[in-house]
Structure formats: structure tokens, C-alpha cells
Design an enzyme around this catalytic site. Structure first.
Site, PDB file in Angstrom:
ATOM      1  N   TRP A 105      59.457  85.535  81.221  1.00 52.68           N
ATOM      2  CA  TRP A 105      60.201  86.453  80.365  1.00 52.68           C
ATOM      3  C   TRP A 105      59.548  87.821  80.258  1.00 52.68           C
ATOM      4  O   TRP A 105      60.235  88.839  80.168  1.00 52.68           O
ATOM      5  CB  TRP A 105      60.444  85.827  78.992  1.00 52.68           C
ATOM      6  CG  TRP A 105      61.490  84.759  79.081  1.00 52.68           C
ATOM      7  CD1 TRP A 105      61.322  83.419  78.939  1.00 52.68           C
ATOM      8  CD2 TRP A 105      62.873  84.956  79.401  1.00 52.68           C
ATOM      9  NE1 TRP A 105      62.506  82.768  79.150  1.00 52.68           N
ATOM     10  CE2 TRP A 105      63.471  83.677  79.434  1.00 52.68           C
ATOM     11  CE3 TRP A 105      63.652  86.080  79.659  1.00 52.68           C
ATOM     12  CZ2 TRP A 105      64.828  83.500  79.713  1.00 52.68           C
ATOM     13  CZ3 TRP A 105      65.005  85.907  79.943  1.00 52.68           C
ATOM     14  CH2 TRP A 105      65.582  84.624  79.967  1.00 52.68           C
ATOM     15  N   ASP A 175      57.708  90.477  71.820  1.00 56.81           N
ATOM     16  CA  ASP A 175      58.824  89.551  71.944  1.00 56.81           C
ATOM     17  C   ASP A 175      58.349  88.203  71.416  1.00 56.81           C
ATOM     18  O   ASP A 175      57.559  87.512  72.050  1.00 56.81           O
ATOM     19  CB  ASP A 175      59.238  89.458  73.420  1.00 56.81           C
ATOM     20  CG  ASP A 175      60.348  88.447  73.665  1.00 56.81           C
ATOM     21  OD1 ASP A 175      60.749  87.722  72.731  1.00 56.81           O
ATOM     22  OD2 ASP A 175      60.831  88.376  74.817  1.00 56.81           O
ATOM     23  N   LYS A 199      65.946  79.442  69.430  1.00 58.32           N
ATOM     24  CA  LYS A 199      64.791  78.571  69.600  1.00 58.32           C
ATOM     25  C   LYS A 199      64.467  77.887  68.265  1.00 58.32           C
ATOM     26  O   LYS A 199      64.652  76.700  68.108  1.00 58.32           O
ATOM     27  CB  LYS A 199      63.577  79.366  70.080  1.00 58.32           C
ATOM     28  CG  LYS A 199      63.830  80.251  71.279  1.00 58.32           C
ATOM     29  CD  LYS A 199      64.118  79.482  72.550  1.00 58.32           C
ATOM     30  CE  LYS A 199      64.179  80.398  73.749  1.00 58.32           C
ATOM     31  NZ  LYS A 199      64.549  79.715  74.986  1.00 58.32           N
TER      32      LYS A 199
END
Length: 366
Positions: A105, A175, A199
Site C-alpha cells: 500500500w 495512512d 478494517k
């Protein structure tokens, strides 16, 4: 476990707490006190304004967010933030922003940021297969960088920073998509934090952004409205039609964290216990289960591992699916096995998985 009552160990969307699911079921029919389905309530209603206000307050309480920060609920996932961050903070700078390349990511974030201006990859773990995170001695942070960007928890590889990075005189951007509200966080040390919901904190469709006032104040004046944090701050996350349902579910999750769990410190203790169960299973397997990440960098959210060969991995996935455990296949980019143990999964449910792993090892050890 009845296989019909499947347990969600997926990397995302993750499970929701049972009590939240029960409230969601009721609210799809009619929100208590409103009499309308949550799927049909106007984003311009007083009810939704109150939802946003309470959710902002709950996030402030859970993380101790100080004055001087906006809390926004946006669309576009973390992917949109990969662009909004450099649009806002690079400001035509000729000095590159610092980025860490620690996994899948962060690599995505780097590719998007490069479209907007110069950046420097301060450290990359790609050459080592993203099996570890950098030590402090490997990081030479630039004093004049417009900002530092990193991913706190790499969902795919199962790597998590357990320390604060960077310089206090350079804005930190993080992030936190896969560990937001899973543990305490020193929000005041960051200029901007972003996290998509699917999540730990809700369904897909909403991204939480914590952004310091001064970041918004210094943003370029010619940004498109939808990509300008000011637009969303001024509209209280109602600049365009927001994902009302997703935001409402995140509100329910924050109520659960506050009222049933007792806050993020209590949640962190639960998450450490869950992760400990699975890492103990890996470490005690005499090499049958092979952890992917360096022990010091192990994620409390995503436990990534492999088995001695692909045939055993295929058998593990097939038998675990039949036993009621879903979402255990590793990310398509690396394969293997990955157990994501986000907030809503209970200790008892992780114990079930650890028990299955022990039984599978007994039956398949050669």
C-alpha cells in the site's frame, strides 16, 4: 463452531461487532426515534448532522484529539488520499517529500504522489521482499521536506510500526487504514492521518481524515472543490452527498468502543492478546507455520505466514473454509496465508483459529 456462522478473517472488509450488527439490522428497517430506514434518511437532515457531530466527538474522545484538528468523513478510500495529500502539502515545492516504501500500500501511495510533484523514497524494503521495517539508523529524514509519509500497518505483508517516525519540524502524514482505533495514537504528533473504514471501524464507503488546521490554511487556493480539505471542513463532511449509512455504522462502532470495550487502550490490550495467540502458534510449530515478518515488526492486525509448500497451503485454505473460517488467503500479490484480526474479532474466535491451526498441523505434519 457451526460452519454456517462463519468467522471473517479477511483483510477487508472486516467483521463488525455483533452488537453493532444487531443495531444495523434494526436501523435498516427503521432508525430508533426516526422511524425511517437509515438507507433513506436525507444527508441534509438534522438527524444526520447530529450523527456527524457525535461521531466527531467520539473520535476526539477515543484518541484525545486536541483542538486545532478537523475530523472529516470523506469518500474515495485511502486511494483518494494518495492524491489529496500531495496536492495539499507539496504546494509546488521543488524539495521532494519523504516517503517510506514498506509494502504494497505504501507503494500505491508513492505511485500516485509522483504524479503531483517530487518525492524521495527514503527507504524501501522491496529488495528484501518486504519482510521487515527499517531501523532508526537506516532513516535519514530530510529537514526541509514538505512532509513525511508512511503507512503505520502494511495490511498485505503483516508489518506494523510500533514507534513514531520522523522529525518534529517536518509534517508527519500517516495512512492508518488498518490499525486506526485499534490502539492509542499520539495524534498531536501528526499533521494529517487518514484511514478508510473497512478494517476496524465500519463498512467500506467512508474514510476518516484527521487534519491539522494549519495544513488546510496553507493549501493551494486553486484545488478542485472535491479534492480540497477546506470544502469538506466548511461543510462538516457534507460537501456532496456523503455515505450516510457507512458513517452511521462508524458511529455505532465508536459507541461500542467507548461503551462496551472501554476505549482504545482496552482495545489494544485485547488486540495484543489475539495476536499473541497466533504468533505463539507460528513460533511453536517447529517450522510448519512460517511467519512472514521480522518478529520486531509483526503486525497486531494482520498475521501473514506460509506453509512448507503450496499443496499444504491449498489444503489449509480448503479445510479452514469448510470449518467456517473465511478470508484466510494471502493477498494476491504475495500469496500464502493471512489472518486479519481486526477489532471486532473476539479473543474466543481467534482461539478457535489457533485451535484449528494446531489440529491441522497434527494431521498434516510429515
Amino acid at each position: 463452531m457451526n460452519p454456517r456462522n462463519r468467522l471473517n478473517f479477511s483483510g477487508g472488509p472486516g467483521a463488525l461487532p455483533q452488537s453493532v450488527l444487531e443495531q444495523v439490522r434494526e436501523s435498516i428497517d427503521a432508525v430508533p426515534g426516526v422511524g425511517l430506514s437509515v438507507l433513506g434518511i436525507s444527508h441534509r437532515s438534522d438527524w444526520f448532522a447530529a450523527v456527524v457531530a457525535e461521531l466527531e466527538d467520539n473520535v476526539r474522545r477515543l484518541l484525545g484529539v486536541p483542538a486545532g484538528y478537523h475530523i472529516l468523513f470523506l469518500q474515495g478510500g485511502a486511494t483518494q488520499q494518495f492524491t489529496m495529500v500531495p496536492l495539499t502539502l507539496m504546494q509546488g515545492s521543488q524539495v521532494p517529500a519523504d516517503y517510506l516504501h514498506t509494502g504494497y500500500w505504501s507503494g500505491k501511495a508513492i505511485a500516485e504522489a509522483r504524479r503531483e510533484g517530487p518525492l524521495r523514497v527514503l527507504w524501501s524494503g522491496e529488495g528484501e521482499g518486504f519482510g521487515r521495517l527499517p531501523s532508526d539508523g537506516e532513516l535519514d529524514f530530510a529537514a526541509d521536506a514538505p512532509y513525511l509519509h508512511y503507512v503505520s500497518n502494511e495490511t498485505v505483508e503483516g508489518l506494523q510500526f510500533h514507534r513514531l517516525l520522523g522529525r518534529d519540524d517536518v509534517p508527519r502524514v500517516c495512512d492508518m487504514s488498518s490499525d486506526f482505533l485499534s490502539q492509542p495514537c499520539p495524534v498531536d504528533q501528526f499533521a494529517l492521518i487518514y484511514a478508510h473504514a473497512q478494517k476496524n471501524i465500519g463498512p467500506a464507503g467512508v474514510t476518516v481524515v484527521l487534519v491539522r488546521d494549519e495544513v488546510i490554511g496553507k493549501a493551494p487556493e486553486d484545488l478542485p472543490g472535491f479534492l480540497d480539505y477546506r470544502s469538506h471542513a466548511q461543510a462538516h463532511s457534507n460537501f456532496n452527498t456523503p455515505p450516510v449509512f457507512a458513517i452511521y455504522v462508524v458511529l455505532l462502532v465508536t459507541r461500542w468502543l467507548l461503551g462496551e470495550i472501554g476505549g482504545v487502550a482496552a482495545m489494544a490490550a485485547i488486540n495484543q492478546r489475539k495476536a499473541g495467540l497466533l504468533y505463539c502458534a507460528l513460533d511453536g510449530s517447529d517450522g510448519f507455520y512460517r511467519g512472514r515478518s521480522a518478529p520486531a515488526d509483526r503486525s497486531l492486525m494482520n498475521v501473514a505466514f506460509s506453509l512448507p509448500d503450496v499443496h499444504l497451503e491449498q489444503a489449509f485454505l480448503a479445510e479452514s473454509q469448510a470449518a467456517g473460517f473465511t478470508g484466510l488467503a494471502g493477498h494476491r500479490s504475495i500469496g500464502g496465508i493471512r489472518a486479519s484480526i481486526y477489532n471486532a474479532l473476539t479473543v474466543a474466535e481467534v482461539e478457535e483459529l489457533a485451535g484449528f491451526m494446531a489440529d491441522f498441523q497434527r494431521r498434516h505434519r510429515r
